[in-house]
Design an enzyme around this catalytic site. Sequence first.
Site, PDB file in Angstrom:
ATOM      1  N   GLY A  66      86.236  16.638 -23.946  1.00  0.00           N
ATOM      2  CA  GLY A  66      86.653  15.258 -24.181  1.00  0.00           C
ATOM      3  C   GLY A  66      88.046  15.011 -23.657  1.00  0.00           C
ATOM      4  N   CYS A  93      85.748  23.488 -24.021  1.00  0.00           N
ATOM      5  CA  CYS A  93      87.048  22.865 -23.761  1.00  0.00           C
ATOM      6  C   CYS A  93      87.580  22.198 -25.037  1.00  0.00           C
ATOM      7  CB  CYS A  93      86.931  21.889 -22.588  1.00  0.00           C
ATOM      8  SG  CYS A  93      88.525  21.480 -21.837  1.00  0.00           S
ATOM      9  N   TYR A  94      87.632  20.860 -25.104  1.00  0.00           N
ATOM     10  CA  TYR A  94      88.047  20.198 -26.340  1.00  0.00           C
ATOM     11  C   TYR A  94      87.209  20.686 -27.515  1.00  0.00           C
ATOM     12  CZ  TYR A  94      88.817  16.385 -29.702  1.00  0.00           C
ATOM     13  OH  TYR A  94      89.117  15.658 -30.831  1.00  0.00           O
ATOM     14  N   HIS A 200      84.441  25.034 -18.211  1.00  0.00           N
ATOM     15  CA  HIS A 200      83.233  24.204 -18.240  1.00  0.00           C
ATOM     16  C   HIS A 200      82.065  24.976 -17.623  1.00  0.00           C
ATOM     17  CE1 HIS A 200      84.898  20.361 -19.644  1.00  0.00           C
ATOM     18  NE2 HIS A 200      86.013  20.791 -19.085  1.00  0.00           N
ATOM     19  N   GLU A 202      79.053  24.091 -17.619  1.00  0.00           N
ATOM     20  CA  GLU A 202      78.002  23.167 -17.194  1.00  0.00           C
ATOM     21  C   GLU A 202      78.145  22.701 -15.752  1.00  0.00           C
ATOM     22  OE1 GLU A 202      81.149  20.506 -19.241  1.00  0.00           O
ATOM     23  OE2 GLU A 202      80.445  22.577 -19.268  1.00  0.00           O
ATOM     24  N   SER A 254      66.810   0.032  -2.909  1.00  0.00           N
ATOM     25  CA  SER A 254      67.950   0.126  -1.998  1.00  0.00           C
ATOM     26  C   SER A 254      67.648   0.959  -0.769  1.00  0.00           C
ATOM     27  CB  SER A 254      69.142   0.760  -2.729  1.00  0.00           C
ATOM     28  OG  SER A 254      68.875   2.128  -3.022  1.00  0.00           O
ATOM     29  N   GLY A 256      67.516   4.327  -1.133  1.00  0.00           N
ATOM     30  CA  GLY A 256      67.937   5.662  -1.524  1.00  0.00           C
ATOM     31  C   GLY A 256      66.895   6.340  -2.398  1.00  0.00           C
ATOM     32  N   VAL A 257      67.147   7.617  -2.671  1.00  0.00           N
ATOM     33  CA  VAL A 257      66.190   8.403  -3.447  1.00  0.00           C
ATOM     34  C   VAL A 257      66.079   7.889  -4.881  1.00  0.00           C
ATOM     35  CG1 VAL A 257      67.915  10.152  -4.081  1.00  0.00           C
ATOM     36  CG2 VAL A 257      65.495  10.748  -4.081  1.00  0.00           C
ATOM     37  N   ASP A 258      67.169   7.399  -5.473  1.00  0.00           N
ATOM     38  CA  ASP A 258      67.141   6.987  -6.877  1.00  0.00           C
ATOM     39  C   ASP A 258      66.197   5.811  -7.093  1.00  0.00           C
ATOM     40  OD1 ASP A 258      69.079   8.926  -7.290  1.00  0.00           O
ATOM     41  OD2 ASP A 258      70.728   7.508  -7.034  1.00  0.00           O
ATOM     42  N   LYS A 399      71.214  13.625  -9.961  1.00  0.00           N
ATOM     43  CA  LYS A 399      70.580  13.482  -8.661  1.00  0.00           C
ATOM     44  C   LYS A 399      69.569  14.589  -8.372  1.00  0.00           C
ATOM     45  CE  LYS A 399      72.127  10.791  -6.063  1.00  0.00           C
ATOM     46  NZ  LYS A 399      71.873   9.354  -5.799  1.00  0.00           N
TER      47      LYS A 399
END
Length: 543
Positions: A66, A93-94, A200, A202, A254, A256-258, A399
Amino acid sequence: MSAALKAARSAPVAAGIVILDFGSQYSQLIARRLRELEVCAEILPYSATPEAILSRKPAGLIFSGGPDSVLRGGSPRPDPEVLRMGLPILGICYGMQLLVSMQGGGVAPARWREYGQADLSVLGPAPLFAGVAKLSQVWMSHADGVPGDAGAAGAVRPHHAGNGGARRPRNGFKVLARTEAAPCAAVADEGRRWYGVQFHPEVAHTPQGGRILENFARRICGLRERWTTAALLESLVAETRDRVGTESVVCALSGGVDSAVAAAIIRRAVGRRLRCIFVDTGLLRPDDRERVERSLGGALGLEVKTVDASALFLKRLKGVADPERKRRIIGRTFVAVFEREARAWPGASFLAQGTTYPDVIESVSVHGPAAVIKSHHNVGGLPRRMRLKLIEPLRRLFKDEVRRLGAELGLPAGILRAHPFPGPGLAIRVLGAVTRERLAVLARADAVLREELRASGWQDRVWQAFAVLLPVRSVGVMGDARTYENTVVLRSVDSRDGMTADWSRLPAELLQRISGRIVSEVKGVNRVVYDVTSKPPATIEWE
């Protein structure tokens, strides 16, 4: 623990991991990494009640990072009862600082702030680091830390913060790992199954972070069930079908892939009650319109209507240089166009978008007090009042998850491998005011970059590459004459999800060839530079 909590705690079948969000930009990335490991994960706000947490039947908890400091009065903290639920906890972290602090341990400003890569030394055997090299690379982003013994593994020492400062008692934690700047880079109270890491795990730039998270989920929390992409797709289709009911959907396509994956999911859920609209904003690359109409309309069998609104977008953007204003104008203009089109289609009451989590987390605070980085046109740039209801099946995905869903849906490889292209188009790559002339200069420079990447085989080796036109002119010499022309920036990054990124190490010979062609072929440019900044501290796009 109350009787109600004891009853909830004793309920059978632990379903996964609950992540308590303390405002990290990476909270959804933690969940994504766990899903990648086929571990079910759900995010709740840090203020969630113990009853709400236990209702999810978690096998363990993760406290996210955070932007706040545990040293500040009023910084976000969970209900203390959460620590008495008997669940394994991993603080990141936090979250690590909070876990130690809530048990009476000390937290202090770090000797020096750490941002970026660091070398982690694992000091002894621990289930969290099973199979992890004793020396590995991790990604740091912190200003505070847990002070302690920088030597051998052992109990965290008491800390004196000067006259009247905080004292850290012996609180059951021991040091598991360190970096040069963080003597307590990882700690554990193994009796309680509480672990904390200052780095981190992740993010993609902690290469062995996935193994650390998997160790927590499998070895420490004891999870055995697997959660797959096919299961995710099934749940998204079912959620979409339930939400839409018998109504119809207009999908913003659009190219794009999304947006392509979002359209394919919605098509599977509602069938022919989906209509896709591609808006030519005048902010696109020269080949975008033809590519969308050919590949998405033809290859996917989607009903695609093209609307030319370029004059409207450019009129509204005239003289606007501030990037936040650009994004808001573009977002509101998109909605105005879609709502106008929807009025011509009876029963259309939903607007579908391919919004993904990186768009969301940079634009708004989703579950916790995350800082707003920039307003994406399809999130923070939307008007407050809309006639159409939003439906965004990919809103909490990343993504690479979207691409895996696309593969599960059978989308063509050309769509799945396409570089991300922002919804606002070249408007946020022309820094400063947007004009037709400046857009044309950027489009030509960007075309040269893409041509050379394809010819050299680098197009599919990098995550995203593009050109940026700066509002900066510099002196040059061409043909023995003085020039005073524009500067183009080349940006190429490597990433897995768009949340973190590192600049691509393109060969010097390739950069030289691209630069030479741009200066020679694009009138109005006499200088080309290459961006070597990672995310963080930069974002991928310049605006």
